[in-house]
Design a protein around this motif. Sequence first.
Motif, mmCIF file in Angstrom:
data_model
loop_
_atom_site.group_PDB
_atom_site.id
_atom_site.type_symbol
_atom_site.label_atom_id
_atom_site.label_comp_id
_atom_site.label_asym_id
_atom_site.label_seq_id
_atom_site.Cartn_x
_atom_site.Cartn_y
_atom_site.Cartn_z
ATOM 1 N N TYR B 49 0.836 -1.206 0.000
ATOM 2 C CA TYR B 49 0.000 0.000 0.000
ATOM 3 C C TYR B 49 0.869 1.253 0.000
ATOM 4 C CZ TYR B 49 -4.168 2.752 0.902
ATOM 5 O OH TYR B 49 -5.193 3.640 0.795
ATOM 6 N N SER B 50 1.964 1.178 0.775
ATOM 7 C CA SER B 50 2.870 2.314 0.847
ATOM 8 C C SER B 50 3.509 2.591 -0.512
ATOM 9 C CB SER B 50 3.950 2.017 1.896
ATOM 10 O OG SER B 50 4.725 3.145 2.129
ATOM 11 N N LEU B 53 0.942 4.162 -2.741
ATOM 12 C CA LEU B 53 0.605 5.555 -2.424
ATOM 13 C C LEU B 53 1.757 6.503 -2.690
ATOM 14 C CD1 LEU B 53 -1.365 5.223 0.926
ATOM 15 C CD2 LEU B 53 -2.290 5.890 -1.279
ATOM 16 N N TRP B 118 2.739 1.550 8.098
ATOM 17 C CA TRP B 118 1.309 1.839 8.081
ATOM 18 C C TRP B 118 1.027 3.297 8.390
ATOM 19 C CZ3 TRP B 118 -2.277 -0.650 5.702
ATOM 20 C CH2 TRP B 118 -2.178 -2.038 5.518
ATOM 21 N N CYS B 121 1.260 5.336 5.360
ATOM 22 C CA CYS B 121 0.020 5.252 4.576
ATOM 23 C C CYS B 121 -1.073 6.101 5.217
ATOM 24 C CB CYS B 121 -0.467 3.818 4.495
ATOM 25 S SG CYS B 121 0.718 2.713 3.753
ATOM 26 N N GLU B 124 -0.865 9.642 4.320
ATOM 27 C CA GLU B 124 -1.295 9.934 2.956
ATOM 28 C C GLU B 124 -2.813 9.936 2.835
ATOM 29 O OE1 GLU B 124 0.580 10.539 0.142
ATOM 30 O OE2 GLU B 124 2.387 10.619 1.388
#
Lengths: 448, 321
Positions: B49-50, B53, B118, B121, B124
């Motif tokens: 996910y990081s 993003l 996390w 993320c 963001e």
Amino acid sequence: MRRRIVRTLTSVLLAGMMLFAAGCDFSTNSGKAAKWDQQAGTFSTKHEKNGDALKEKNELPGDGIITKAQMKTIAGRDGSYEFYSEDPDTGITYTWTYEGEKIQNPIEQKMKVRFPEEKTEKVKESANHATVGLGVALEKANLAAPAKLTLSLPEKLDADSVVLCKLVDKKPAKMCGVSIGTDTKEGKEITTLSFPVLEMGDTYYLVGGKTKADEVDEVASGEAVSNQADPGKASSGEKGTPAENSGSGQRAAKVTEDTSPGVGSTQGPEKTAKGSVDIRDRTAGNGKSDQSNKDDGNAGNAQKDRTEKTAHTCTISIDCLTISANSGKLNSSKKGFVPKNGWILSSKTVEYTPGETVYDVLYRVCRERGIQTEASYTPAYSSYYVEGIHQLYEFDVGDLSGWMYSVNGWFPNYGCSKYEVSDGDTIAWRYTCDLGRDVGDQYWENGQ
Amino acid sequence: MSGTRRRADAFSECHPAVNFFYFLIVLLVSMFLSHPVLLGISFFGGLCYSVRLRGRRQVVKFNLLFTLPAMVIVAFVNPAFNHYGVTFLFYLKTGPVTLEAMVYGVVLASMMFIAVLWFSCFNEVMTTDKFVYLFGRVIPALSLVLSMAFRFVPRFEAQLHVIRKGQKAIGRDVRNGNVLQKIRHGITILSIMITWALENAIGTSDSMRARGYGMKGRTAFSLFRFDARDGKVSAVLAALFSVCLIGFHKGVASAQYNPVIRIGGLPLSGQSLPVYAAWAGICFFPVLMGLWEDHTFRKLEAMGNRERHLPWYLTDGRAAS
């Protein structure tokens, strides 16, 4: 650009660290200042009227209190220090003996002793109709070191075995044996009783009687008349306790002379007398019988062996007996590490090199035997603090649990790496679930 | 960052409440259950996910530069100060160095690493306006302080650029002059920055008060609606998380490192596998959702292009095949 920012941030961090370091430096300086103050404190007490530095023999003040500042003057010093006073009602002279080097954390000592007579008759009755009974009431206070209390009675006592008792549920329970000696005072024979003091704050009872009437006189006179009585005669004595004690005393005295012939020549008698007292106390404390009867012929060799053998050994044991009574509070992940009988290390005699501390001995013994230990150094007390042994840590059995140590029955009021082990010490590491109350430490009961 | 086009992220466009509770769950589970399998899944989910993003380069650079060294330090510091465990490796004066303490050090360090991932993320997705929208009315003062705190480091960094450029123009950058002057310039910049930060914080709070922040009936600048998609997303996440909770309750996520390492749920069984699968579903949810949305969008775009008969050079090139 980014690299430059990193560099700036690093310089800021560095500056912060320098500030921090400077702060640390400052704090050590203040620490030094505090130490210096302490020294200044003792220095000034030296010149105070009441707070004179303690001598080898001191007369107790009327209230029996020796202040913290006074105790500080003998803390960590070699030699033993005596404090004596006379009880006006009974005429008993009592003497406290402290080993200076055992005092690491000097605290105020309340040494007044009273001799109440209310319950003595009852105690004598319940102790199988003992002929001798003496109540000794000690003040509620903590000991700065394990002390020896010697009572010089105003008359000669008609007893050859005396024990120290304490009332538990109104019944006398034996704590330790009392060594009996005789002395002359104003041309009269008197009895001295001495016993180690390991706890205070209660009335204790000396209960005794006569088992073998004949020997006492003989041995007593022998000791009183000459310290240099020939060893053959003393060791040929029968198995009665006093005979054995005096025998070992004289033999030990001989050893001291042997090892230091130069000093012994002028101060011979005094030294031997001191030596005899020491050893007698120790044999009484250990409750072991001497081997004197067996090796009459080569007494010299036996002495030598014995001194070599006992010179560097101590006894260590580790237990967590208190956990079984508090198993409900035990951390569930530690269940497998509580031995069924409660002993992690049953009493073992180990060798040590002089200068080793209780922590060193524990560390070495556990390392040799693969017992896990964890300790952390606490600068405030300049000592290691034992957090866990055999995976059992402090707070594993409730908030009041942790490891404590006692040496010869006394729970020192300082850390385990400040206590230097000496000959024949019995070190016990015990897990407490109640701040020491359940293993026999009185610190919280007797404290202010 | 400047060169690459910022991708629209489907999960970021969900309702702030969904975002917030999602991160809350993932962070809490990752930080409080030190189970290696769960941590591993959480790590890969967070990493994907990081990367999605913030771009691959930045994530890798940041993690290699800052997080990895910190992780190594933690992994070695723990066994140096904690000696619990039954597998002795070697001895220190305070006790034995054990394998168990070392393993726990690694777990602890990876926990920190995962939390940082996390949180990157979280920063963001949960923008300040979302945060203020969620908590502006419930806890106005705290949510403002929190949103300011979250924004502090990036804003500080941006302002540092500005100040340094200004200082450089008058020859007072940290690179000008000798060592002493460099230090002096650095301190000046630091002093400017701190003054700016303090003043800025007061300015922000004054400005917020002037606009009636925290008063009754005041609405947020950004308006979010809890639509059907948010409902579906919440339902799926709730279902997955309840599977996890049942598993946690049954001890699948139990992990003990002191004094003996005991890991629950291993080897994989019918009981533990669904729980780990559900946890993987939660951790990879934002990425999967984003990929699915990208896919749908591309399909629709291609369909639209086909229907409008656009020549290839007017299409984005993405929907060529």
